[in-house]
Design a protein around this motif. Structure first.
Motif, mmCIF file in Angstrom:
data_model
loop_
_atom_site.group_PDB
_atom_site.id
_atom_site.type_symbol
_atom_site.label_atom_id
_atom_site.label_comp_id
_atom_site.label_asym_id
_atom_site.label_seq_id
_atom_site.Cartn_x
_atom_site.Cartn_y
_atom_site.Cartn_z
ATOM 1 N N ARG A 201 -60.276 56.066 23.442
ATOM 2 C CA ARG A 201 -58.997 55.426 24.303
ATOM 3 C C ARG A 201 -59.425 54.621 25.533
ATOM 4 O O ARG A 201 -58.804 53.517 25.641
ATOM 5 N N ARG A 202 -60.564 54.648 26.079
ATOM 6 C CA ARG A 202 -61.074 53.757 27.236
ATOM 7 C C ARG A 202 -61.367 52.330 26.706
ATOM 8 O O ARG A 202 -61.312 51.546 27.357
ATOM 9 N N SER A 203 -62.011 52.440 25.648
ATOM 10 C CA SER A 203 -62.405 51.052 25.044
ATOM 11 C C SER A 203 -61.241 50.393 24.418
ATOM 12 O O SER A 203 -61.079 49.266 24.482
ATOM 13 N N LEU A 204 -60.450 51.244 23.751
ATOM 14 C CA LEU A 204 -59.205 50.688 22.855
ATOM 15 C C LEU A 204 -58.427 50.345 24.102
ATOM 16 O O LEU A 204 -57.482 49.411 23.651
ATOM 17 N N GLY A 205 -58.058 51.107 24.933
ATOM 18 C CA GLY A 205 -56.869 50.805 25.821
ATOM 19 C C GLY A 205 -55.734 51.461 25.283
ATOM 20 O O GLY A 205 -55.673 52.103 24.169
ATOM 21 N N PRO A 206 -54.619 51.569 26.352
ATOM 22 C CA PRO A 206 -53.540 52.670 25.948
ATOM 23 C C PRO A 206 -52.716 51.965 24.678
ATOM 24 O O PRO A 206 -52.136 52.834 23.944
ATOM 25 N N TRP A 207 -52.503 50.930 24.774
ATOM 26 C CA TRP A 207 -51.489 50.082 23.674
ATOM 27 C C TRP A 207 -52.113 50.541 22.073
ATOM 28 O O TRP A 207 -51.732 50.857 21.379
ATOM 29 N N VAL A 208 -53.399 50.246 22.244
ATOM 30 C CA VAL A 208 -54.325 50.218 20.808
ATOM 31 C C VAL A 208 -54.326 51.598 20.519
ATOM 32 O O VAL A 208 -54.012 52.046 19.461
ATOM 33 N N THR A 209 -54.619 52.544 21.285
ATOM 34 C CA THR A 209 -54.627 53.831 21.049
ATOM 35 C C THR A 209 -53.601 54.336 20.546
ATOM 36 O O THR A 209 -53.361 55.197 19.582
ATOM 37 N N GLY A 210 -52.187 54.095 21.203
ATOM 38 C CA GLY A 210 -50.897 54.546 21.021
ATOM 39 C C GLY A 210 -50.447 54.250 19.380
ATOM 40 O O GLY A 210 -50.301 54.759 18.522
ATOM 41 N N LEU A 211 -50.708 52.882 19.187
ATOM 42 C CA LEU A 211 -50.572 52.255 17.741
ATOM 43 C C LEU A 211 -51.431 53.050 16.618
ATOM 44 O O LEU A 211 -50.876 53.231 15.675
ATOM 45 N N LEU A 212 -52.683 53.292 16.996
ATOM 46 C CA LEU A 212 -53.435 53.761 16.052
ATOM 47 C C LEU A 212 -53.213 55.398 15.784
ATOM 48 O O LEU A 212 -53.189 55.871 14.675
ATOM 49 N N VAL A 213 -52.826 55.924 16.933
ATOM 50 C CA VAL A 213 -52.293 57.419 16.770
ATOM 51 C C VAL A 213 -51.170 57.482 15.839
ATOM 52 O O VAL A 213 -50.933 58.359 14.998
ATOM 53 N N ILE A 214 -50.112 56.628 16.108
ATOM 54 C CA ILE A 214 -48.977 56.348 15.237
ATOM 55 C C ILE A 214 -49.290 56.291 13.902
ATOM 56 O O ILE A 214 -49.024 56.897 12.882
ATOM 57 N N SER A 215 -50.294 55.293 13.504
ATOM 58 C CA SER A 215 -50.583 54.875 12.323
ATOM 59 C C SER A 215 -51.152 56.289 11.655
ATOM 60 O O SER A 215 -51.067 56.269 10.221
ATOM 61 N N GLY A 216 -52.082 56.892 12.338
ATOM 62 C CA GLY A 216 -52.791 58.081 11.822
ATOM 63 C C GLY A 216 -51.766 59.096 11.392
ATOM 64 O O GLY A 216 -52.051 59.895 10.236
ATOM 65 N N MET A 217 -50.808 59.557 12.107
ATOM 66 C CA MET A 217 -49.938 60.350 11.907
ATOM 67 C C MET A 217 -48.954 59.896 10.880
ATOM 68 O O MET A 217 -48.542 60.651 9.773
ATOM 69 N N SER A 218 -48.688 58.674 10.490
ATOM 70 C CA SER A 218 -48.118 58.236 9.468
ATOM 71 C C SER A 218 -48.741 58.496 8.139
ATOM 72 O O SER A 218 -48.134 58.732 7.130
ATOM 73 N N SER A 219 -50.111 58.176 8.039
ATOM 74 C CA SER A 219 -50.887 58.420 7.245
ATOM 75 C C SER A 219 -50.824 59.725 6.483
ATOM 76 O O SER A 219 -50.856 60.016 5.434
ATOM 77 N N THR A 220 -50.871 60.578 7.691
ATOM 78 C CA THR A 220 -50.962 62.048 7.211
ATOM 79 C C THR A 220 -49.497 62.486 6.571
ATOM 80 O O THR A 220 -49.508 63.266 5.579
ATOM 81 N N ALA A 221 -48.340 62.075 7.073
ATOM 82 C CA ALA A 221 -47.157 62.243 6.767
ATOM 83 C C ALA A 221 -46.863 61.688 5.103
ATOM 84 O O ALA A 221 -46.317 62.349 4.501
ATOM 85 N N THR A 222 -47.667 60.557 5.209
ATOM 86 C CA THR A 222 -47.615 60.133 3.629
ATOM 87 C C THR A 222 -48.153 61.194 2.737
ATOM 88 O O THR A 222 -47.839 61.272 1.583
ATOM 89 N N GLY A 223 -49.478 61.434 2.779
ATOM 90 C CA GLY A 223 -49.819 62.468 2.224
ATOM 91 C C GLY A 223 -49.228 63.675 1.732
ATOM 92 O O GLY A 223 -49.473 64.342 0.754
ATOM 93 N N LEU A 224 -48.339 64.126 2.604
ATOM 94 C CA LEU A 224 -47.555 65.144 2.639
ATOM 95 C C LEU A 224 -46.224 65.043 1.877
ATOM 96 O O LEU A 224 -45.428 65.947 1.599
ATOM 97 N N ALA A 225 -45.945 63.756 1.526
ATOM 98 C CA ALA A 225 -44.758 63.595 0.946
ATOM 99 C C ALA A 225 -44.964 62.506 -0.150
ATOM 100 O O ALA A 225 -44.769 61.203 0.057
#
Length: 308
Positions: free
Chosen positions: A175-199
């Motif tokens: 997160r220190r290298s990515l910055g808060p915005w990129v970190t937040g967007l990638l965390v959302i993307s990761g959660m979306s991918s996980t939810a896709t596998g569950l549905a």
């Protein structure tokens, strides 16, 4: 008194010139001197007079391991003396990263293996599967029919979950290298991918679409923001990330608009695969042995970057 710390301070008062004793800044009270070729350096505090005293400062010596001669790494500053503390010098010169950063980089580096997972799962399908016309989600369909079946659907859905977790965790650790915005967007993307596998798609198509949508929106935006963030530090990588962000965003929009068109599979992969490669390339820079990392400065604009 060492001449390396600059000329003496001269103060003019009522036509009189008074020379004050030199007191180097605290951050300059350590220097490095190259020892013999045994791969060590000596950290020593320079002797200097303190104001109003005629004694010298305590001379401290410690052995600090390092990877290569100072002259080959940082050139000469004050001769062979570098005004950095031992810990900071080692970190900035040889890329000594914390364990969290290393693990975060590894998490993003292994994510391109997802592409291999698609090929492994597709090889076992029956009824014909096309990477050009069929969507990725079809590889995760649980049910089987006479026309189509994906026996390795569990592997596909599991990869959605695992690689989604790797994306979220890797972003948080970097997160220190990515910055808060990129970190937040990638965390959302990761959660979306996980939810896709569950549905899976054939179990609930609406829920599957809701779960997958943030992934196609957040990832391209994250690449664009990261590319803009790196422009002043790594211009080539910044340009590549910006192009990848625009391409993936366009492909994602075309995929949504095409529905089940003849090029749906190709468009979906064009929206997903460049993100894997781009983030892995960025992660590799965090393991760069030259030690150049990206940090956000504490300036008022809150977004300036410096290399360290």
């Amino acid at each position: 008194m060492s001449a390396g710390f600059g000329a003496a301070v001269v103060v003019a008062r009522t036509r009189r010139v008074k020379t004050l004793p030199q007191v180097p800044p605290r951050r300059h009270r350590f220097r490095y001197e190259q020892r013999a070729s045994d791969g060590t350096a000596r950290e020593s505090g320079p002797r200097h007079l303190l104001p109003g005293r005629h004694s010298t400062a305590t001379h401290v010596t410690a052995r600090v391991p390092f990877a290569q001669p100072l002259s080959d790494t940082l050139g000469t500053v004050y001769g062979d003396r570098v005004p950095l503390t031992a810990r900071r010098w080692l970190r900035e010169s040889f890329g000594v990263r914390s364990g969290a950063v290393r693990w975060g980089a590894v998490a993003l580096l292994v994510r391109p293996l997802y592409i291999a997972t698609e090929y492994v799962v597709a090889a076992a399908t029956t009824g014909g599967y096309s990477f050009v016309s069929d969507s990725v989600s079809r590889l995760g369909e649980v049910g089987c029919t006479a026309a189509y079946c994906s026996p390795r659907h569990e592997l596909m859905n599991g990869s959605f979950i695992v690689f989604g977790v790797l994306l979220a965790v890797g972003a948080l650790l970097l997160r220190r290298s990515l910055g808060p915005w990129v970190t937040g967007l990638l965390v959302i993307s990761g959660m979306s991918s996980t939810a896709t596998g569950l549905a899976p798609l054939d179990q609930d198509a609406t829920l599957h679409a809701i779960a997958a949508t943030p992934l196609f929106v957040a990832q391209p935006v994250a690449l664009i923001v990261l590319g803009a963030r790196l422009r002043g530090v790594r211009p080539r990588m910044a340009g590549a990330l910006l192009v990848a962000g625009v391409v993936t965003a366009s492909a994602a929009a075309a995929f949504v608009l095409s529905g089940d068109g003849s090029a749906a599979g190709a468009l979906e992969r064009l929206a997903l695969w460049p993100v894997l490669i781009g983030l892995a390339a960025f992660a590799w820079t965090q393991l760069d042995p030259d030690g150049r990392s990206v940090q956000r400065s504490s300036s008022a604009d809150g977004g300036a970057l410096t290399t360290r």
